[in-house]
Write a protein that holds these residues in place. Structure first.
Motif: not given
Length: 578
Positions: A429-436, A461-463, A572-573
């Motif tokens: 999964e991409t970082d952006e979609i996982a961040a959702l 980093a997202m987490l 997801s920003g």
């Protein structure tokens, strides 16, 4: 007179009275009192009234999820509530989220059905509360309270939160303690490891989790058995077969500055357990798809369960428990009825209430701030006596459902703390979609369940960024004034207002209306659309910070004009205006 609740049904040997006890600012509280010359099972009676079906868009209940539509009177009841399933409350909302009618009942133990359908013949909403749908314990006197809120100057979500506070007020003095750890982000082993886990690996995960902002680990199913078939054949004994040195493991978790909780499936007694032989004949059913179900009406069954939890808390120095599957304590077709053969209760709900009371007394005597997690659908107010963490029902990979479920639980939670279901994602999964998965649940306490040691630098980093944002704003996000817009549209906008700023969670094509006097706000962009639409009542000037899902941030001075303004925010920003 049709708008005034009245009693319907065969009262049997009982005298029944319904009196208006209190009426203030559009809220009525009616007192139902039943009395009988001798103890008897309470009669199946209903409280009924009607109101015009004007400006009603949908109906909210604790178990509706995606089905918040207005029903017809030839359909099933909107919600059935008992001690371990749902909550006895309904809210009819208008086309701008207005409260059209919210009603609730005080008895969250006995099986109760609530409905507010429309009847096509008269265009009226026929409200009803059907009481004692299962045979009750014999009683001679009963008192219950019907709460009706007709305040049209409130939104439905405010009315529901007032119901939660009313329930808590009824339980005042007996609510579970809410320790600070209940509002801390949680690492769970379930989706990441299922039953295939080992202590050394989890301790390494704890170190990574702590660095990312997580403060509790829940060791889920698997600690008690070497079996990894995802079944419940070995439940009931609760010996640490896989985690043979549980106390040492818990001490090591504490050394890593984290709390430790473990999972129990409360009702199940697997056929391969020693407990199955010990309690043969003392089950509500042996035909459950998972495992035989303990009958809590036997005092020795309750003593067995309470003893297991108390010993674990004391001997292993745990911080809490995830008590699972309690909604399976119910009457089955083969369940023996009545108070007989050693059963000291006739009613399963009443026996379960006693079980929870005994668990609370035993555990809080050892550790007053013990953490107890329940999950949907067992979220009713009676459980606020013991539980302090109420989690959304399982929805792996499903960020939208996780948002709906956490929001539904939040609206009736009272002082209890709401947690997300554990979020997870595919390794590619991409970082952006996982961040959702994370941005959609930030108005509850996030629970993560991925193998942290296997995550990319971007996902870590997202987490770290979004968990840090939650931790910095946890009090406002989980306990601040809360609005859940457009329930029939799956809550595209969630809002929490604090003393210093407003936090908006944007999950659909909604316009953010900034109130007069706004000087600080955040927008969580929980969507793949990168345009955030603001509507300003007056011009605004200030500093705008915009971050992507990994926390990489830019700052600039901005001027927002009166009216519509568009701001580009990454998927997801986060945008923050000051």
């Amino acid at each position: 007179q049709q708008f005034i609740p009245s009693i319907h049904g065969d009262k049997g040997s009982f005298n029944a009275e319904l009196t208006l006890l209190q009426e203030t600012e559009g809220i009525q509280i009616h007192c139902l009192r039943l009395t009988a010359p001798a103890p008897a099972s309470a009669p199946k009676i209903s409280l009924r009234w009607t109101q015009p079906s004007t400006n009603i868009k949908g109906v909210w209940t604790s178990g509706a999820l995606y089905e918040k539509r207005l029903r017809a009177d030839w359909e099933e009841a909107d919600v059935e509530s008992r001690l371990s399933v749902n909550a006895p409350a309904i809210s009819l909302f208008g086309h701008q989220d207005e409260n059209r009618l919210t009603f609730a009942f005080s008895d969250a133990v006995n099986t109760t059905q609530l409905a507010a359908p429309v009847r096509e013949e008269d265009n009226l909403i026929h409200c009803r509360v059907d009481l004692f749908q299962d045979p009750s314990e014999p009683l001679q006197e009963y008192v219950g309270y019907l709460y009706i809120d007709r305040r049209g100057d409130r939104t439905y979500d405010v009315a529901l939160q007032d119901v939660g506070r009313w329930w808590d007020e009824l339980l005042k003095g007996d609510l579970a303690v809410i320790p600070p750890a209940a509002r801390k982000a949680v690492y769970s082993t379930w989706y990441s490891y299922h039953q295939e886990m080992e202590p050394a690996t989890l301790l390494k995960e704890c170190e990574l989790a702590y660095d990312l902002g997580y403060r509790t680990i829940i060791v889920d199913d698997g600690w008690q058995t070497n079996d990894n078939q995802r079944g419940y054949d070995y439940t009931g004994d609760w010996q640490a077969e896989r985690f043979t040195k549980m106390r040492a493991f818990v001490d090591a978790v504490h050394a890593r500055k984290m709390k430790a909780m473990i999972w129990y499936s409360v009702p199940f007694c697997g056929p391969k357990s020693q407990a199955y032989q010990q309690f043969k004949g003392k089950f509500l059913t042996e035909n459950h798809r998972w495992a035989p179900v303990f009958d809590p009406r036997y005092p020795e069954v309750r003593a067995h369960l309470v003893g297991k939890y108390a010993a674990a808390l004391r001997d292993w120095n745990l911080d809490g428990f995830k008590l699972d599957f309690i909604d399976d304590f119910r009457v089955y077709p083969e369940t023996p009825m009545g108070k007989a053969d050693g059963r000291d209760f006739a009613n399963v709900n009443a026996a379960m209430q006693r079980l929870l009371q005994e668990i609370k007394l035993a555990l809080t005597a050892i550790k007053s701030d013990v953490l107890i997690e329940f999950r949907q659908k067992y979220i009713g107010p009676e459980l606020h006596r013991l539980g302090n963490m109420f989690r959304a029902f399982d929805c792996p990979h499903d960020s939208a459902t996780n948002r709906l479920r956490t929001t539904d639980v939040r609206l009736l939670a009272g002082q209890a703390v709401v947690h997300s279901d554990m979020f997870t994602w595919h390794p590619e999964e991409t970082d952006e979609i996982a961040a959702l998965q994370l941005t959609n649940v930030l108005f509850s306490v996030p629970q993560v369940s991925v193998r942290l040691a296997e995550q990319s630098d971007g996902k870590l980093a997202m987490l770290r960024f979004w968990t840090g944002y939650f931790n910095d704003n946890a009090q406002q996000l989980t306990a601040g004034p809360f609005r859940a817009h457009s329930p029939l549209e799956n809550y595209p906008l969630l809002v929490s207002s604090g003393e210093d700023k407003i936090i908006y969670g944007l999950y659909g094509r909604a316009i953010i209306d900034l109130p007069v006097g706004t000087t600080a706000f955040d927008v969580i962009n929980g969507r793949v659309d990168e345009q955030v639409i603001l509507r300003c009542t007056t011009p605004l000037k200030g500093t705008l910070a915009v971050a992507d899902c990994r926390g990489e941030m830019t700052h600039r001075q901005v001027s927002f004009s009166k009216g519509i303004n568009l701001v580009e925010v990454p998927v997801s920003g986060l945008m923050s205006f000051r």
